[in-house]
Design a protein around this motif. Structure first.
Motif, short mmCIF file in Angstrom:
data_model
loop_
_atom_site.label_atom_id
_atom_site.label_comp_id
_atom_site.label_asym_id
_atom_site.label_seq_id
_atom_site.Cartn_x
_atom_site.Cartn_y
_atom_site.Cartn_z
N PRO A 1 0.80 -1.23 0.00
CA PRO A 1 0.00 0.00 0.00
C PRO A 1 0.83 1.28 0.00
CG PRO A 1 -0.22 -1.20 2.08
CD PRO A 1 0.47 -2.11 1.13
N GLU A 2 2.03 1.25 0.63
CA GLU A 2 2.86 2.45 0.65
C GLU A 2 3.28 2.87 -0.77
OE1 GLU A 2 4.09 0.03 4.38
OE2 GLU A 2 3.51 -0.36 2.29
N VAL A 3 3.56 1.88 -1.62
CA VAL A 3 3.97 2.16 -3.00
C VAL A 3 2.81 2.76 -3.78
CG1 VAL A 3 4.59 1.06 -5.20
CG2 VAL A 3 5.84 0.47 -3.10
N VAL A 4 1.63 2.16 -3.65
CA VAL A 4 0.46 2.65 -4.38
C VAL A 4 0.10 4.07 -3.94
CG1 VAL A 4 -1.99 2.25 -4.83
CG2 VAL A 4 -0.42 0.30 -4.70
N GLU A 5 0.15 4.31 -2.64
CA GLU A 5 -0.20 5.65 -2.13
C GLU A 5 0.78 6.69 -2.65
OE1 GLU A 5 -2.64 8.30 -0.28
OE2 GLU A 5 -2.95 6.15 -0.56
N ALA A 6 2.08 6.36 -2.64
CA ALA A 6 3.09 7.30 -3.14
C ALA A 6 2.89 7.57 -4.63
CB ALA A 6 4.49 6.74 -2.89
N ALA A 7 2.58 6.53 -5.40
CA ALA A 7 2.38 6.70 -6.85
C ALA A 7 1.19 7.59 -7.14
CB ALA A 7 2.19 5.33 -7.50
N LEU A 8 0.11 7.42 -6.40
CA LEU A 8 -1.11 8.21 -6.65
C LEU A 8 -0.98 9.64 -6.13
CD1 LEU A 8 -3.74 5.45 -5.84
CD2 LEU A 8 -3.27 6.44 -8.07
N ARG A 9 -0.06 9.86 -5.20
CA ARG A 9 0.15 11.21 -4.68
C ARG A 9 1.11 12.03 -5.56
NH1 ARG A 9 -1.45 12.62 0.42
NH2 ARG A 9 -2.41 10.98 1.68
N ALA A 10 1.81 11.37 -6.45
CA ALA A 10 2.76 12.09 -7.30
C ALA A 10 2.05 13.14 -8.15
CB ALA A 10 3.51 11.10 -8.19
N ASP A 11 2.67 14.30 -8.29
CA ASP A 11 2.09 15.40 -9.05
C ASP A 11 1.94 14.99 -10.51
OD1 ASP A 11 1.37 17.73 -10.31
OD2 ASP A 11 2.95 18.97 -9.41
N PRO A 12 0.71 14.93 -11.05
CA PRO A 12 0.54 14.50 -12.45
C PRO A 12 1.19 15.45 -13.45
CG PRO A 12 -1.53 15.32 -11.53
CD PRO A 12 -0.58 15.21 -10.39
N GLY A 13 1.44 16.70 -13.04
CA GLY A 13 2.09 17.65 -13.93
C GLY A 13 3.58 17.46 -14.02
N GLN A 14 4.16 16.59 -13.15
CA GLN A 14 5.61 16.39 -13.12
C GLN A 14 6.00 14.98 -13.56
OE1 GLN A 14 7.71 18.92 -12.31
NE2 GLN A 14 5.90 20.23 -12.12
N LEU A 15 5.12 14.28 -14.26
CA LEU A 15 5.43 12.91 -14.68
C LEU A 15 6.17 12.90 -16.02
CD1 LEU A 15 2.08 11.10 -13.74
CD2 LEU A 15 4.12 11.49 -12.35
N PRO A 16 7.05 11.90 -16.25
CA PRO A 16 7.39 10.80 -15.33
C PRO A 16 8.25 11.28 -14.16
CG PRO A 16 8.74 10.68 -17.30
CD PRO A 16 7.75 11.80 -17.53
N ALA A 17 8.18 10.54 -13.04
CA ALA A 17 8.93 10.94 -11.84
C ALA A 17 9.43 9.70 -11.12
CB ALA A 17 8.02 11.75 -10.92
N LEU A 18 10.64 9.84 -10.53
CA LEU A 18 11.21 8.78 -9.71
C LEU A 18 11.00 9.12 -8.24
CD1 LEU A 18 14.56 7.95 -11.53
CD2 LEU A 18 12.75 6.32 -11.01
N LEU A 19 10.52 8.15 -7.45
CA LEU A 19 10.23 8.36 -6.04
C LEU A 19 10.89 7.29 -5.20
CD1 LEU A 19 6.35 8.75 -6.40
CD2 LEU A 19 8.02 10.61 -6.42
N GLY A 20 11.27 7.64 -4.00
CA GLY A 20 11.75 6.66 -3.02
C GLY A 20 10.67 6.43 -1.97
N VAL A 21 10.44 5.17 -1.64
CA VAL A 21 9.39 4.84 -0.67
C VAL A 21 9.98 3.96 0.42
CG1 VAL A 21 7.12 3.79 -0.33
CG2 VAL A 21 7.65 4.91 -2.51
N ASP A 22 9.94 4.47 1.66
CA ASP A 22 10.44 3.71 2.82
C ASP A 22 9.37 2.69 3.22
OD1 ASP A 22 11.42 2.76 5.20
OD2 ASP A 22 11.98 4.72 6.00
N LEU A 23 9.73 1.41 3.21
CA LEU A 23 8.79 0.34 3.57
C LEU A 23 8.99 -0.14 5.00
CD1 LEU A 23 8.94 -1.76 0.27
CD2 LEU A 23 7.32 0.04 0.90
N GLY A 24 9.67 0.66 5.81
CA GLY A 24 9.86 0.31 7.22
C GLY A 24 10.67 -0.95 7.38
N ALA A 25 10.18 -1.90 8.17
CA ALA A 25 10.90 -3.15 8.42
C ALA A 25 11.02 -4.01 7.17
CB ALA A 25 10.19 -3.94 9.52
N ASN A 26 10.26 -3.69 6.13
CA ASN A 26 10.30 -4.50 4.90
C ASN A 26 11.27 -3.96 3.86
OD1 ASN A 26 8.29 -6.36 5.76
ND2 ASN A 26 6.75 -4.80 5.38
N GLY A 27 11.97 -2.87 4.18
CA GLY A 27 13.00 -2.39 3.27
C GLY A 27 12.66 -1.08 2.58
N TYR A 28 12.84 -1.05 1.25
CA TYR A 28 12.76 0.21 0.49
C TYR A 28 12.29 -0.12 -0.92
CZ TYR A 28 14.31 4.98 -0.76
OH TYR A 28 14.37 6.30 -1.15
#
Length: 640
Positions: free
Chosen positions: A552-579
């Motif tokens: 869910p963290e990946v999906v939420e980050a992807a949907l929050r990305a500014d549509p006017g700035q695509l394509p975009a690279l994002l980093g998502v911290d997955l806590g105990a599950n990595g990155y």
């Protein structure tokens, strides 16, 4: 001072008499007892207090209601801190609404109450074939709920008045299609992403954890390595099954009961009918409903001219796929068994075989109904009814015996508080034992050991330090328990050597997760600097409704990305599950839904908007009536 009291004892007695007696005159002994039993205030609404006793009583009623509806529901869910707090919130809401009714001078007339009672399905089931209400059964039904007919009808009147408070807000809810479409398009939006995961597990082999690091982690997190507090206990349970022991049912009493209830021990009338359905979709506009009704009237006229053609007309025209092939036949049914109640009512209103009626409107559309057969009710013999009557009388006698035993049980565990044996011997109850009992229910616990209120009483100071019986605690409908602590072991820190493997696992996992985050962040920086060097898997689409393989963290980050700035690279911290590194390529337009689905979504959005407005209005009422909740809301997973 004490010398003065001794010398002037009569004067002091007179003064105390003047102070105490007027209080009893004004409030009475029962009032004092009532105030003591009610406990402290837990909330305030419009200057009026809600007491602990009110809260406990409301929660007991809620638990009993839910247990009747869902007998297999986990008892731990019913008496959890979150469930109890939910009851308090509902109690506060009820008081707020009642205050709004009074301040707004809202009235409900007798005719409106009568209509509501006529539409009540439970009450409708008490009506005979002639449509008259069985008053005696009505009184019995309400008595089982601890109410008189007058109290129930006043409750209905109050509910209708409360409904008026919020109905004006919910029914006025309106959302223009353009506004709804914007919100719905955003909610259902798809995005094309490419995701590289850096899972913690892949970095564990690169981690070393020294004894010094393990010792430091153990010292910094003592709460994680505690042996829980435990107790060995004894307890006794009083319930209906215990009250039923030794009950003897007299056959003469059974026969008398049979004769007194002759009108209610017979079989119910059964009818057989056929119908033709002209379906109307839910939420259909008025013109669609009008066309459907007109079609039903045409079919009614057709079968009335030629009644014997009903089955053929149903096969060709009925839109009830379940019965059309059988000529509309609904088979035999009793009152209260058909899904479409208006259809059932129409079938029972017909007087003779072959009669046809319609159109009858239900939630499914319009029906034309034909009565094809009927079976008059037949009174069953005493011998046929004997097992049922005996079970009913045994239950009633057990209920009476339980009520008497409950008082003796409550008094016994209090008056002889150093042992459960006297009350167990007196009421012929079994003394049960349990080991390793904690303050919160253990996984798989059942009965009293799954009841947080009972466990809380066992770990009270009185039970732990003085080894006294707990008070008699009601843990369900017709079920009470009392227990005592035989042996108590306080919580203790587990030695390092005992938990070393657990500590190592936690330390290694934390260090591996940190390596994953560091590696992922470095890759993200390098790929942002040189996009062509990015090694990414193939693209996939994600939505809130379907996130595929992604967390869910990946999906939420992807949907929050500014549509006017695509394509975009994002980093998502997955806590105990990595990155994860996520490349959001583009917004994928949603395919236009079918007309029926679009209409349903619009209706759901309107209902959600109306609910939000109703909640906002309720918050306004809470401010107006100065609501104060005096107990803390439990944290998720908290124990009572």
């Amino acid at each position: 001072m004490f010398e003065f009291v001794r010398k002037h004892m009569k004067i002091m007695q007179f003064v105390l008499f003047l102070l105490i007696v007027p209080s009893f005159v004004l409030f009475g002994v029962q009032g004092y007892d009532s105030m003591r039993q009610k406990g402290d205030a837990v909330a305030k609404v419009d200057g009026h207090e809600i007491m602990q006793g009110d809260w406990d009583e409301a929660h007991r009623a809620e638990v009993d209601r839910l247990r009747q509806q869902m007998p297999n529901l986990d008892a731990k869910l019913l008496d959890s801190p979150e469930a109890r707090y939910g009851t308090l919130e509902r109690l506060v809401r009820d008081r707020v609404m009642q205050s709004a009714v009074l301040k707004s001078n809202l009235l409900v007339g007798d005719q409106r109450v009568a209509r509501e009672l006529q539409n009540n399905e439970t009450i409708a089931s008490l009506r005979g074939a002639d449509g008259k209400l069985d008053i005696e059964r009505y009184r019995q039904l309400l008595a089982a709920r601890g109410m008189t007919p007058e109290q129930f009808e006043n409750q209905v009147r109050n509910d209708l008045a409360v409904r008026q408070v919020i109905t004006g807000v919910t029914q006025s809810g309106f959302t223009p299609p353009a506004q709804a479409n914007v919100a719905l398009a955003s909610y259902f939006e798809k995005r094309e992403v490419q995701v590289v995961r850096f899972p913690t597990q892949e970095y564990r082999a690169r981690v070393e954890a020294t004894d010094a690091e393990l010792q430091a982690y153990y010292k910094d997190h003592p709460e994680m390595f505690q042996a829980p507090e435990q107790a060995s206990i004894e307890y006794v349970v009083l319930d209906l099954s215990a009250a039923q022991k030794g009950l003897a049912i007299n056959e003469a009493d059974l026969k008398t009961y049979y004769e007194q209830n002759a009108s209610r021990v017979g079989d119910q009338e059964e009818r057989r009918a056929s119908h033709i359905l002209v379906e109307v979709p839910k939420g259909a506009p008025a013109d669609v409903k009008q066309k459907a009704r007109a079609r039903a009237e045409e079919l009614l006229a057709q079968v009335k001219k030629a009644p014997d053609s009903f089955a053929e007309v149903a096969k060709k025209n009925s839109q009830d796929t379940g019965s059309a092939a059988q000529g509309g036949d609904l088979d035999w049914f009793r009152a209260g068994t058909l899904a479409a109640k208006p259809l059932e009512d129409a079938a029972f209103a017909l007087k003779a075989k072959g009669e046809i009626a319609g159109p009858v409107e239900s939630e499914y559309g319009y029906h034309v109904v034909k009565l094809t057969d009927l079976k008059a009710p037949q009174r069953r013999t005493f011998e046929e009814m004997k097992p049922e009557l005996e079970a009913q009388m045994r239950k009633e006698q057990a209920q009476k015996k339980y009520a008497e035993a409950a008082e003796a049980f409550s008094n016994g565990v209090y008056e002889q508080s150093d042992s459960l044996k006297p009350v167990a011997d007196k009421l012929k109850l079994e003394i049960r034992t349990a080991q390793a009992v904690g303050r919160t229910p253990q996984p798989g616990a059942t009965g009293p050991l799954a009841n947080p209120k009972f466990l809380q009483a066992l770990f009270s100071a009185d039970a732990l330090e003085r080894k006294r019986n707990t008070e008699a605690i009601e843990i369900g409908a017709n079920q009470m328990v009392s227990g005592r602590v035989v042996q108590h072991q306080p919580a203790r820190a587990r030695p390092f050597e005992e938990v070393k493997a657990q500590v190592r696992e936690l330390v290694v996992n934390a260090k591996a997760a940190e390596l994953a985050r560091k590696d992922g962040a470095e890759k993200l920086a390098a790929w942002k600097a040189t996009p062509a060097s990015a090694t990414l898997p193939g693209p996939e689409s994600v939505t809130r409704m379907d996130r595929g393989r992604q967390p869910p963290e990946v999906v939420e980050a992807a949907l929050r990305a500014d549509p006017g700035q695509l394509p975009a690279l994002l980093g998502v911290d997955l806590g105990a599950n990595g990155y994860a590194v996520v490349k959001v390529n583009r917004v994928l337009p949603r395919e236009a839904p079918a007309a029926a689905q679009a209409q349903q979504e619009q209706q759901q959005y309107t209902r959600a908007w109306a609910a939000a407005e109703a909640q906002a209005y309720y918050e306004l009422l809470k401010d107006r009536f100065k609501v104060q909740v005096l107990v803390a809301k439990p944290k998720e997973g908290a124990a009572q």
